[in-house]
Design an enzyme around this catalytic site. Structure first.
Site, PDB file in Angstrom:
ATOM      1  N   TYR A  14       0.809  -1.224   0.000  1.00 30.18           N
ATOM      2  CA  TYR A  14       0.000   0.000   0.000  1.00 30.18           C
ATOM      3  C   TYR A  14       0.839   1.271   0.000  1.00 30.18           C
ATOM      4  CZ  TYR A  14      -3.835  -3.167   0.998  1.00 30.18           C
ATOM      5  OH  TYR A  14      -4.751  -4.179   0.924  1.00 30.18           O
ATOM      6  N   HIS A  19      -4.599   6.359  -0.516  1.00 33.48           N
ATOM      7  CA  HIS A  19      -5.154   6.159   0.824  1.00 33.48           C
ATOM      8  C   HIS A  19      -4.090   6.305   1.915  1.00 33.48           C
ATOM      9  CE1 HIS A  19      -9.112   5.507   2.209  1.00 33.48           C
ATOM     10  NE2 HIS A  19      -9.135   4.204   2.351  1.00 33.48           N
ATOM     11  N   TYR A  64      -5.195  -1.375   9.584  1.00 34.63           N
ATOM     12  CA  TYR A  64      -5.840  -1.132   8.289  1.00 34.63           C
ATOM     13  C   TYR A  64      -6.834   0.015   8.457  1.00 34.63           C
ATOM     14  CZ  TYR A  64      -3.426  -5.053   6.281  1.00 34.63           C
ATOM     15  OH  TYR A  64      -2.436  -5.874   5.844  1.00 34.63           O
ATOM     16  N   ASN A  66      -9.874   0.951   7.762  1.00 38.25           N
ATOM     17  CA  ASN A  66     -11.259   0.942   8.240  1.00 38.25           C
ATOM     18  C   ASN A  66     -11.395   0.657   9.733  1.00 38.25           C
ATOM     19  OD1 ASN A  66     -11.730   1.417   5.582  1.00 38.25           O
ATOM     20  ND2 ASN A  66     -12.823  -0.486   5.176  1.00 38.25           N
ATOM     21  N   ASN A 113     -14.048   5.980   5.533  1.00 38.93           N
ATOM     22  CA  ASN A 113     -14.267   4.875   6.478  1.00 38.93           C
ATOM     23  C   ASN A 113     -13.322   4.913   7.675  1.00 38.93           C
ATOM     24  OD1 ASN A 113     -16.437   3.800   5.099  1.00 38.93           O
ATOM     25  ND2 ASN A 113     -15.144   2.527   3.799  1.00 38.93           N
TER      26      ASN A 113
END
Length: 194
Positions: A14, A19, A64, A66, A113
Site C-alpha cells: 500500500y 489512501h 488497516y 477501516n 471509512n
C-alpha cells in the site's frame, strides 16, 4: 502532549497509494524533526519527539484504514490525552485536488471509512484534522480501486507540495494558531493553467 495520527494501510503493497497520504505526512514530520517512528503501541507504529515546543507522539495505526479508531482509541487511553484538544488526525480526501489541504476543528467523516471508525470509537467528531487532497475519483472508477491506486508523476509533485503544507499546518496547530492555519490553507487553489 499531542498525538498526531496519520491514516493509511500497513504493508509495502500500500506504500505510495492515495489512501496512505496520512502515513506520508507522518513520514515527512518524522524526517523534518528527526523522530523515529519505529516503536509499537496499541497496534500502531509510534515515535516520540518535540515539534514547536510541544511533546508529540507521531502515530501510524497498523489496523488497516477501516479500523483506525481501534488503535487511536487505545493510544488516547494509554497516553491520557484529551482527544478534543490534543489529537490531530491526517488523512486523504478525494474531494480535494492532489496536494491541496483543508484543516477542520471538527466535523463528520464525509464518507471516509477510517474517520467513521475513529468518530465511532471516540464518541465525538470534535478533534482537529488535516485533510490532504488526493484528487477526485474518475467516473466509472471503483472507489476502493481508486484510493488504492498510485499517483501519476505530475500528481507526485503536487503531493510532495501538499505534504510540505501539511507539515506547516501541523506546526501552526501545535503553536496554537489553528485559525491562522485554517485561513492560510483552506482557500481554494486555482487550477494550474495548461
Amino acid at each position: 502532549m499531542f498525538i498526531i495520527a496519520g491514516l493509511g494501510n500497513p504493508t509495502s503493497q500500500y506504500e505510495g497509494t492515495r489512501h496512505n497520504a496520512g502515513f506520508d505526512v507522518i513520514d515527512a514530520l518524522a524526517d523534518k524533526y528527526n523522530i523515529s517512528v519505529d516503536g509499537k503501541k496499541n497496534r500502531a507504529y509510534i515515535g516520540k519527539g518535540i515539534i514547536e515546543g510541544q511533546k508529540v507522539i507521531l502515530a501510524k495505526p497498523q489496523t488497516y484504514m477501516n479500523l483506525s479508531g481501534e488503535s487511536i482509541r487505545g493510544l488516547i487511553d494509554y497516553f491520557k490525552i484529551d482527544e478534543e484538544q490534543e489529537l490531530i488526525v491526517i488523512y486523504d480526501d478525494i474531494s480535494l485536488p492532489p496536494g491541496q489541504i483543508r484543516i477542520r476543528k471538527k466535523g463528520s467523516a464525509g464518507g471516509h471509512n477510517g474517520m467513521k471508525n475513529i468518530i465511532s470509537h471516540l464518541g465525538t467528531d470534535v478533534f482537529p484534522r488535516v485533510k490532504v487532497g488526493v484528487g477526485e475519483k474518475p467516473k466509472n472508477y471503483d472507489l476502493a480501486d481508486y484510493v488504492l491506486s498510485r499517483f501519476s508523476k505530475e500528481e507526485e509533485q503536487e503531493m510532495a507540495e501538499g505534504y510540505g503544507k501539511s507539515v506547516q499546518a501541523v506546526e501552526k496547530i501545535l503553536d496554537g494558531e489553528m485559525e491562522a492555519a485554517m485561513n492560510e490553507y483552506n482557500r481554494k487553489v486555482k487550477p494550474k493553467e495548461i
